[in-house]
Design a protein around this motif. Structure first.
Motif, PDB file in Angstrom:
ATOM      1  N   ASP A 149       0.839  -1.205   0.000  1.00 45.72           N
ATOM      2  CA  ASP A 149       0.000   0.000   0.000  1.00 45.72           C
ATOM      3  C   ASP A 149       0.872   1.252   0.000  1.00 45.72           C
ATOM      4  OD1 ASP A 149      -2.571  -1.162   0.093  1.00 45.72           O
ATOM      5  OD2 ASP A 149      -2.338  -1.611   2.213  1.00 45.72           O
ATOM      6  N   PRO A 150       0.334   2.382  -0.471  1.00 49.72           N
ATOM      7  CA  PRO A 150       1.123   3.621  -0.470  1.00 49.72           C
ATOM      8  C   PRO A 150       1.450   4.067   0.955  1.00 49.72           C
ATOM      9  CG  PRO A 150      -1.167   4.066  -1.033  1.00 49.72           C
ATOM     10  CD  PRO A 150      -1.025   2.588  -0.989  1.00 49.72           C
ATOM     11  N   VAL A 151       2.592   4.706   1.092  1.00 47.73           N
ATOM     12  CA  VAL A 151       3.075   5.125   2.411  1.00 47.73           C
ATOM     13  C   VAL A 151       2.876   6.624   2.626  1.00 47.73           C
ATOM     14  CG1 VAL A 151       5.157   5.293   3.843  1.00 47.73           C
ATOM     15  CG2 VAL A 151       4.749   3.231   2.471  1.00 47.73           C
ATOM     16  N   ASP A 152       3.150   7.410   1.599  1.00 51.72           N
ATOM     17  CA  ASP A 152       3.101   8.866   1.753  1.00 51.72           C
ATOM     18  C   ASP A 152       1.659   9.387   1.715  1.00 51.72           C
ATOM     19  OD1 ASP A 152       5.844   9.010   1.872  1.00 51.72           O
ATOM     20  OD2 ASP A 152       6.045   9.171  -0.306  1.00 51.72           O
ATOM     21  N   PRO A 153       1.404  10.500   2.423  1.00 54.94           N
ATOM     22  CA  PRO A 153       0.056  11.081   2.405  1.00 54.94           C
ATOM     23  C   PRO A 153      -0.421  11.364   0.988  1.00 54.94           C
ATOM     24  CG  PRO A 153       1.420  12.165   4.044  1.00 54.94           C
ATOM     25  CD  PRO A 153       2.331  11.260   3.273  1.00 54.94           C
ATOM     26  N   MET A 154      -1.711  11.178   0.761  1.00 57.50           N
ATOM     27  CA  MET A 154      -2.297  11.447  -0.558  1.00 57.50           C
ATOM     28  C   MET A 154      -3.803  11.632  -0.419  1.00 57.50           C
ATOM     29  SD  MET A 154      -1.854   7.743  -2.324  1.00 57.50           S
ATOM     30  CE  MET A 154      -0.095   7.975  -2.312  1.00 57.50           C
ATOM     31  N   PRO A 155      -4.433  12.223  -1.446  1.00 58.10           N
ATOM     32  CA  PRO A 155      -5.894  12.373  -1.395  1.00 58.10           C
ATOM     33  C   PRO A 155      -6.553  11.102  -1.915  1.00 58.10           C
ATOM     34  CG  PRO A 155      -5.023  13.541  -3.306  1.00 58.10           C
ATOM     35  CD  PRO A 155      -3.851  12.880  -2.651  1.00 58.10           C
ATOM     36  N   ILE A 156      -7.333  10.467  -1.070  1.00 58.56           N
ATOM     37  CA  ILE A 156      -7.930   9.173  -1.421  1.00 58.56           C
ATOM     38  C   ILE A 156      -9.449   9.280  -1.458  1.00 58.56           C
ATOM     39  CG2 ILE A 156      -8.365   6.857  -0.465  1.00 58.56           C
ATOM     40  CD1 ILE A 156      -5.646   6.971  -1.578  1.00 58.56           C
ATOM     41  N   HIS A 157     -10.039   8.685  -2.463  1.00 60.66           N
ATOM     42  CA  HIS A 157     -11.487   8.443  -2.466  1.00 60.66           C
ATOM     43  C   HIS A 157     -11.685   6.930  -2.445  1.00 60.66           C
ATOM     44  CE1 HIS A 157     -15.429   7.515  -4.159  1.00 60.66           C
ATOM     45  NE2 HIS A 157     -15.803   8.685  -3.661  1.00 60.66           N
ATOM     46  N   GLU A 158     -12.541   6.464  -1.513  1.00 61.08           N
ATOM     47  CA  GLU A 158     -12.732   5.012  -1.474  1.00 61.08           C
ATOM     48  C   GLU A 158     -14.203   4.653  -1.358  1.00 61.08           C
ATOM     49  OE1 GLU A 158     -11.018   3.042   1.950  1.00 61.08           O
ATOM     50  OE2 GLU A 158     -11.388   4.801   3.190  1.00 61.08           O
ATOM     51  N   ASP A 159     -14.506   3.469  -1.854  1.00 66.40           N
ATOM     52  CA  ASP A 159     -15.862   2.941  -1.736  1.00 66.40           C
ATOM     53  C   ASP A 159     -15.729   1.434  -1.556  1.00 66.40           C
ATOM     54  OD1 ASP A 159     -18.586   2.956  -1.616  1.00 66.40           O
ATOM     55  OD2 ASP A 159     -18.879   4.017  -3.509  1.00 66.40           O
ATOM     56  N   GLN A 160     -16.795   0.812  -1.036  1.00 66.27           N
ATOM     57  CA  GLN A 160     -16.720  -0.628  -0.795  1.00 66.27           C
ATOM     58  C   GLN A 160     -18.081  -1.264  -0.996  1.00 66.27           C
ATOM     59  OE1 GLN A 160     -16.667  -2.342   3.183  1.00 66.27           O
ATOM     60  NE2 GLN A 160     -14.934  -3.637   2.648  1.00 66.27           N
ATOM     61  N   ALA A 161     -18.073  -2.476  -1.499  1.00 64.47           N
ATOM     62  CA  ALA A 161     -19.294  -3.299  -1.531  1.00 64.47           C
ATOM     63  C   ALA A 161     -18.930  -4.670  -0.979  1.00 64.47           C
ATOM     64  CB  ALA A 161     -19.805  -3.435  -2.959  1.00 64.47           C
ATOM     65  N   LEU A 162     -19.818  -5.230  -0.157  1.00 58.51           N
ATOM     66  CA  LEU A 162     -19.617  -6.595   0.324  1.00 58.51           C
ATOM     67  C   LEU A 162     -20.495  -7.515  -0.511  1.00 58.51           C
ATOM     68  CD1 LEU A 162     -19.586  -5.994   4.182  1.00 58.51           C
ATOM     69  CD2 LEU A 162     -17.650  -6.365   2.643  1.00 58.51           C
ATOM     70  N   LEU A 163     -19.923  -8.635  -0.921  1.00 56.11           N
ATOM     71  CA  LEU A 163     -20.624  -9.523  -1.853  1.00 56.11           C
ATOM     72  C   LEU A 163     -20.975 -10.850  -1.186  1.00 56.11           C
ATOM     73  CD1 LEU A 163     -18.321  -8.955  -4.983  1.00 56.11           C
ATOM     74  CD2 LEU A 163     -20.307  -7.614  -4.258  1.00 56.11           C
ATOM     75  N   ARG A 164     -22.219 -11.333  -1.472  1.00 57.30           N
ATOM     76  CA  ARG A 164     -22.651 -12.654  -0.986  1.00 57.30           C
ATOM     77  C   ARG A 164     -21.934 -13.752  -1.738  1.00 57.30           C
ATOM     78  NH1 ARG A 164     -27.426 -10.291  -1.917  1.00 57.30           N
ATOM     79  NH2 ARG A 164     -27.495 -11.338  -3.932  1.00 57.30           N
ATOM     80  N   LEU A 182     -19.264   1.449 -10.322  1.00 58.89           N
ATOM     81  CA  LEU A 182     -18.686   0.108 -10.109  1.00 58.89           C
ATOM     82  C   LEU A 182     -19.424  -0.646  -8.997  1.00 58.89           C
ATOM     83  CD1 LEU A 182     -16.519  -1.707 -11.196  1.00 58.89           C
ATOM     84  CD2 LEU A 182     -14.824  -0.307 -10.034  1.00 58.89           C
ATOM     85  N   THR A 183     -19.710   0.035  -7.892  1.00 57.27           N
ATOM     86  CA  THR A 183     -20.431  -0.659  -6.814  1.00 57.27           C
ATOM     87  C   THR A 183     -21.883  -0.933  -7.247  1.00 57.27           C
ATOM     88  OG1 THR A 183     -20.801   1.465  -5.728  1.00 57.27           O
ATOM     89  CG2 THR A 183     -18.993   0.135  -4.887  1.00 57.27           C
ATOM     90  N   ASP A 184     -22.465  -0.035  -8.068  1.00 57.40           N
ATOM     91  CA  ASP A 184     -23.810  -0.304  -8.605  1.00 57.40           C
ATOM     92  C   ASP A 184     -23.800  -1.543  -9.508  1.00 57.40           C
ATOM     93  OD1 ASP A 184     -24.767   1.891  -7.321  1.00 57.40           O
ATOM     94  OD2 ASP A 184     -24.947   3.163  -9.108  1.00 57.40           O
ATOM     95  N   ALA A 185     -22.711  -1.690 -10.255  1.00 55.78           N
ATOM     96  CA  ALA A 185     -22.642  -2.789 -11.230  1.00 55.78           C
ATOM     97  C   ALA A 185     -22.626  -4.163 -10.552  1.00 55.78           C
ATOM     98  CB  ALA A 185     -21.401  -2.616 -12.107  1.00 55.78           C
ATOM     99  N   VAL A 186     -22.205  -4.201  -9.279  1.00 58.62           N
ATOM    100  CA  VAL A 186     -22.197  -5.500  -8.569  1.00 58.62           C
ATOM    101  C   VAL A 186     -23.321  -5.567  -7.531  1.00 58.62           C
ATOM    102  CG1 VAL A 186     -19.723  -5.898  -8.929  1.00 58.62           C
ATOM    103  CG2 VAL A 186     -20.488  -4.699  -6.860  1.00 58.62           C
ATOM    104  N   ALA A 187     -24.251  -4.606  -7.604  1.00 58.28           N
ATOM    105  CA  ALA A 187     -25.304  -4.529  -6.572  1.00 58.28           C
ATOM    106  C   ALA A 187     -26.139  -5.807  -6.494  1.00 58.28           C
ATOM    107  CB  ALA A 187     -26.207  -3.321  -6.845  1.00 58.28           C
ATOM    108  N   ARG A 188     -26.307  -6.505  -7.617  1.00 62.44           N
ATOM    109  CA  ARG A 188     -27.109  -7.749  -7.616  1.00 62.44           C
ATOM    110  C   ARG A 188     -26.540  -8.800  -6.681  1.00 62.44           C
ATOM    111  NH1 ARG A 188     -26.679  -9.333 -13.596  1.00 62.44           N
ATOM    112  NH2 ARG A 188     -27.428 -11.376 -12.939  1.00 62.44           N
ATOM    113  N   TRP A 189     -25.249  -8.751  -6.478  1.00 56.28           N
ATOM    114  CA  TRP A 189     -24.598  -9.782  -5.656  1.00 56.28           C
ATOM    115  C   TRP A 189     -24.161  -9.229  -4.293  1.00 56.28           C
ATOM    116  CZ3 TRP A 189     -23.019  -8.588 -10.727  1.00 56.28           C
ATOM    117  CH2 TRP A 189     -23.589  -9.412 -11.694  1.00 56.28           C
ATOM    118  N   SER A 190     -24.533  -7.984  -4.051  1.00 60.13           N
ATOM    119  CA  SER A 190     -24.048  -7.315  -2.827  1.00 60.13           C
ATOM    120  C   SER A 190     -24.965  -7.609  -1.645  1.00 60.13           C
ATOM    121  CB  SER A 190     -23.999  -5.804  -3.097  1.00 60.13           C
ATOM    122  OG  SER A 190     -23.907  -5.108  -1.888  1.00 60.13           O
TER     123      SER A 190
END
Ligand SMILES: Cc1cc2nc3c(=O)[nH]c(=O)nc-3n(C[C@H](O)[C@H](O)[C@H](O)COP(=O)(O)OP(=O)(O)OC[C@H]3O[C@@H](n4cnc5c(N)ncnc54)[C@H](O)[C@@H]3O)c2cc1C
Length: 463
Positions: A313-328, A402-410
């Motif tokens: 993973d990156p070590v130095d500070p940076m601007p991050i945007h993150e999202d997550q989906a949990l899948l069945r 991207l998270t919408d695209a896997v919503a059927r399995w989320s």
């Protein structure tokens, strides 16, 4: 008469020094810059920064805030930074870095400012290891209060299931020890509830007798993404819980420190971690290694101190945007959906799109229940991009697509350490109804003045 709260608050701030025995910095003063977070996309501009060194400093900051109408939040490294404004005092714990190892009880007592690498390095001479996350620069307490999904999670379980006790200062400025025997309600809620029930000043954790692991990453060219992702999907369906893996479509910038085969192009990283029988782990990995020609293969028997090399993973500070989906589940159509938006030719703006295999020990009911939900997810999808101003909207929109695209399995759920803090739906995604209810009820009991009611904390909707 209308109170000018901004002016009144500014006038009382110098009194904060009387409540704590440690340096305080107001905007523009030396030390204020220590509130700068690792994730620089978050705007952290508090009324004051308290450089806490003791639990008494934390309690003093809370008492001051209660007396003068501020809220209080906490930050260690800023890897999970939340926005902080001028109505909030920020308790910066970075100086509370103590780490005592007890090799006989196989435990570590760790201060709120310690990072995982501090504990890994202190435990290693005893042949012991803490259950760290993928990035050793992340803070121990921030990670554990969010549950903690580490590179060995299927084999040894959620990291916060290996917490023995917390020392915590609640919103009334009172110090408690929380363990399965003492203040068990706090112990339940601190494991998953982030800072909802208080500011942790130290934590006692299990250490495991792990000196080495078999692991690293096998990197493939982006052109092989479809073959590698589909093969990974089939391979993970049969893997025993002695091994752990994730797969990431990466687009790393050509920066110093990034190995040449990975820089400035799309690659696919198959991350792999195992403890126990290394020969068996190598045998299990062999089919994945053979799917295509790797551009780099770092998998080997490594000292536990090199755990960070698996995800790199990156070590130095940076601007991050993150999202997550949990899948069945992860059917072939779900892999195709990910490839369509993040694979070769997709124009994906993300730095990293990761699928992680969950299950194993994580899925089992722990010895002591906690506020961490969603143990039943089979896989997680994480989307991480750079939130630089000129591309932030594009990155955020693509992550949602991207998270919408896997919503059927989320499952519809998210984990506390990965759910975006700006999302108003965060509480209902991270917690089930029962957990939300009990966290809010405990918060009302331990923080009736709502001093900690800011950031990711859970509260009932009405004051
Ligand atoms: C590069 C990277 C890799 C990561 N890898 C993983 C991983 O493998 N597994 C995983 O589960 N997570 C992972 N995370 C998420 C990480 O665990 C969370 O962002 C975590 O909150 C970071 O804690 P921190 O103290 O470093 O960050 P901070 O931004 O300082 O704190 C984040 C939050 O943690 C809580 N917190 C911090 N200190 C205290 C305290 N003393 N008392 C109470 N609450 C506190 C607060 O809610 C605070 O807002 C990763 C994050 C990054 C950026």
């Amino acid at each position: 008469m209308t109170l000018d709260l901004t002016r009144d608050r500014a006038e009382v701030l110098p009194l904060l020094c009387d409540y704590v025995a440690t340096p305080v910095a107001l905007p523009g003063e030396p030390g204020y810059e220590r509130c700068a977070p690792w994730n620089v996309a978050a705007t952290v501009a508090p009324a004051a920064v308290v450089m806490a060194t003791t639990a008494q400093d934390v309690a003093g900051a809370i008492r001051f805030a209660a007396a003068y109408g501020f809220t209080v939040t906490v930050q260690a490294t800023g890897h999970g930074a939340v926005g902080v404004g001028a109505d909030t005092i920020l308790v910066q714990t970075a100086a509370m870095k103590h780490c005592e190892i007890d090799p006989h009880s196989r435990t570590a007592r760790v201060g709120a400012g310690a990072r995982w690498q501090d504990v890994i390095d202190a435990a290693a001479p005893h042949g012991l290891a803490p259950l760290a996350g993928s990035a050793p620069g992340v803070g121990v307490v921030g990670y554990l209060t969010g549950g903690g999904i580490g590179p060995l999670v299927r084999t040894v379980g959620l990291s916060s299931d290996h917490v023995r006790s917390f020392d915590v200062v609640t919103g009334e400025g009172r110090l408690f020890r929380a363990s399965p025997r003492d203040n068990a309600d706090l112990f339940w809620g601190l494991r998953g509830g982030k800072a909802t029930l208080g500011i942790v000043t130290s934590v006692e954790i299990d250490l495991l007798p792990i000196a080495q692991f078999y692991g690293g990453a096998v990197y493939f060219d982006g052109a092989d993404a479809a073959a590698v992702l589909h093969a990974w999907r089939e391979w993970t369906a049969e893997l025993p819980e002695t091994v752990n893996t994730s797969i990431a479509i990466q687009q790393l910038p050509p920066l110093p420190g990034i190995p040449e085969p990975l820089a400035g192009r799309m690659t696919v990283a198959v991350r792999y971690t195992a403890v126990g029988d290394f020969d068996e782990a190598e045998r299990l990995l062999a089919p994945m290694r053979a799917v295509a020609t790797p551009v780099l293969d770092t998998v080997a028997v490594l000292p536990y101190a090199a755990l960070g090399a698996v995800h790199a993973d990156p070590v130095d500070p940076m601007p991050i945007h993150e999202d997550q989906a949990l899948l069945r589940e992860l059917p072939a159509e779900a892999v195709d959906a990910v490839l369509a938006l993040a694979g070769p030719g997709s124009g994906s703006p993300q730095v990293l799109v990761e699928l992680r295999l969950l299950g194993g020990s994580l899925a089992r009911e722990p010895q002591h229940r906690s506020a961490f939900c969603h143990r039943d997810a089979a896989y997680s999808l994480a989307v991480i991009g750079l939130a630089a101003p000129e591309i932030a909207d594009v990155v955020a929109g693509h992550a949602s697509a991207l998270t919408d695209a896997v919503a059927r399995w989320s499952t519809g759920g998210q984990m506390p350490n990965f759910a975006p803090s700006y999302d108003p739906a965060r509480p209902s995604r991270v917690y089930n109804d029962d957990t939300l209810h009990w966290l809010a009820a405990l918060a009302d009991r331990y923080d009736p003045g709502r001093v900690l009611a800011t950031g990711q904390v859970i509260r009932t909707t009405t004051a």
